[in-house]
Motif scaffolding. Structure first.
Motif, PDB file in Angstrom:
ATOM      1  N   ILE A   1      24.507  26.158  74.765  1.00 31.17           N
ATOM      2  CA  ILE A   1      24.920  27.543  74.522  1.00 31.17           C
ATOM      3  C   ILE A   1      24.119  28.145  73.376  1.00 31.17           C
ATOM      4  CG2 ILE A   1      26.809  29.026  73.743  1.00 31.17           C
ATOM      5  CD1 ILE A   1      27.131  28.092  76.616  1.00 31.17           C
ATOM      6  N   GLU A   2      24.015  27.394  72.289  1.00 28.70           N
ATOM      7  CA  GLU A   2      23.319  27.906  71.107  1.00 28.70           C
ATOM      8  C   GLU A   2      21.843  28.166  71.378  1.00 28.70           C
ATOM      9  OE1 GLU A   2      24.132  24.929  68.207  1.00 28.70           O
ATOM     10  OE2 GLU A   2      26.032  25.841  67.570  1.00 28.70           O
TER      11      GLU A   2
ATOM     12  N   GLU B   1      20.657  28.778  74.362  1.00 24.31           N
ATOM     13  CA  GLU B   1      20.593  29.603  75.567  1.00 24.31           C
ATOM     14  C   GLU B   1      19.805  28.914  76.686  1.00 24.31           C
ATOM     15  OE1 GLU B   1      19.366  33.579  74.737  1.00 24.31           O
ATOM     16  OE2 GLU B   1      20.784  33.837  73.074  1.00 24.31           O
TER      17      GLU B   1
ATOM     18  N   LYS C   1      24.682  32.804  82.309  1.00 28.94           N
ATOM     19  CA  LYS C   1      24.459  33.884  81.344  1.00 28.94           C
ATOM     20  C   LYS C   1      25.786  34.349  80.744  1.00 28.94           C
ATOM     21  CE  LYS C   1      20.197  35.772  83.328  1.00 28.94           C
ATOM     22  NZ  LYS C   1      19.557  36.962  83.971  1.00 28.94           N
TER      23      LYS C   1
ATOM     24  N   ILE D   1      26.976  31.826  78.143  1.00 25.70           N
ATOM     25  CA  ILE D   1      26.211  31.922  76.895  1.00 25.70           C
ATOM     26  C   ILE D   1      26.680  33.107  76.062  1.00 25.70           C
ATOM     27  CG2 ILE D   1      23.930  32.436  75.945  1.00 25.70           C
ATOM     28  CD1 ILE D   1      22.766  30.738  78.255  1.00 25.70           C
TER      29      ILE D   1
ATOM     30  N   LYS E   1      29.056  32.034  72.829  1.00 29.58           N
ATOM     31  CA  LYS E   1      28.384  32.206  71.536  1.00 29.58           C
ATOM     32  C   LYS E   1      29.296  32.935  70.568  1.00 29.58           C
ATOM     33  CE  LYS E   1      23.406  31.962  71.386  1.00 29.58           C
ATOM     34  NZ  LYS E   1      22.173  32.676  71.053  1.00 29.58           N
TER      35      LYS E   1
END
Length: 205
Positions: A102-103, A105, A122, A125, A129
């Motif tokens: 996630i961090e 991407e 997407k 993410i 985040k």
């Protein structure tokens, strides 16, 4: 709300473990990454749980630490991410690996997970985040209904391989994909169902 169970392990068939607590057996759905951390049968274990009531069933999800449960709870809050998808995500990668994806991407990593397309990746993410920024940094530092399986999928393979394939299907993988993930593994040494599943999930990342 059932938040924690302490009892003896009566049976284990990934992703479900059966725990006896004062004579009552609880069927608990667990991510494979947590399932591997369980002790052997007839040993005592503490599982942190999350109880979900749906229209036609009641489901109990379990985790070996509060951090995995916290991440699961955040995931199921997102639109389009139900308990089954959240379980598949946490079965395919550890909480650390997911947060790192996630961090950074890493869309290509996320779309390898069952049930995750580019649009959902997407969405994860963007939403996660924001959520992870609100969670304390040290938190993450350190039903069993199988899909109907074509009988040919489980033919000409061992019992252990069949059990591993069935478990992967329960996590959301298509029957043929699950079989391919297992049969291509190196099984020169005697191995268990749990080891096959772990190796198969590791290979997709």
């Amino acid at each position: 709300m059932i938040g924690q169970l302490k009892g003896n392990i009566l049976d284990k068939h990934p992703p479900i473990v059966l725990i006896e607590v004062y004579g009552i057996g609880y069927e608990i759905n667990m991510p494979i990454t947590c399932f591997y951390k369980l002790p052997a049968l007839n040993n005592e274990v503490i599982i942190f749980t999350h109880f979900i009531v749906q229209k036609d069933m009641q489901l109990l999800f379990g985790f070996t630490s509060k951090k995995e449960r916290a991440l699961f709870r955040e995931l199921i809050k997102l639109n389009g991410v139900g308990p089954k998808l959240a379980l598949s995500i946490l079965s395919s990668m550890s909480s650390k690996e997911f947060i790192l994806a996630i961090e950074k991407e890493e869309i290509n990593t996320l779309i390898k997970l069952p049930g995750i397309g580019k649009k959902t990746a997407k969405h994860l993410i963007i939403e996660m985040k924001d959520i992870l920024q609100k969670i304390q940094n040290d938190l993450f530092k350190d039903n069993m209904k199988f899909n109907k399986i074509d009988s040919t999928i489980l033919s000409h393979i061992s019992h252990v391989e069949a059990e591993a394939i069935t478990a992967l299907i329960a996590l959301g993988y298509k029957s043929q994909d699950a079989k391919n993930m297992i049969i291509k593994l190196d099984k020169s040494n005697e191995t268990s169902c749990e080891t096959l599943i772990k190796s198969a999930l590791r290979n997709i990342l």
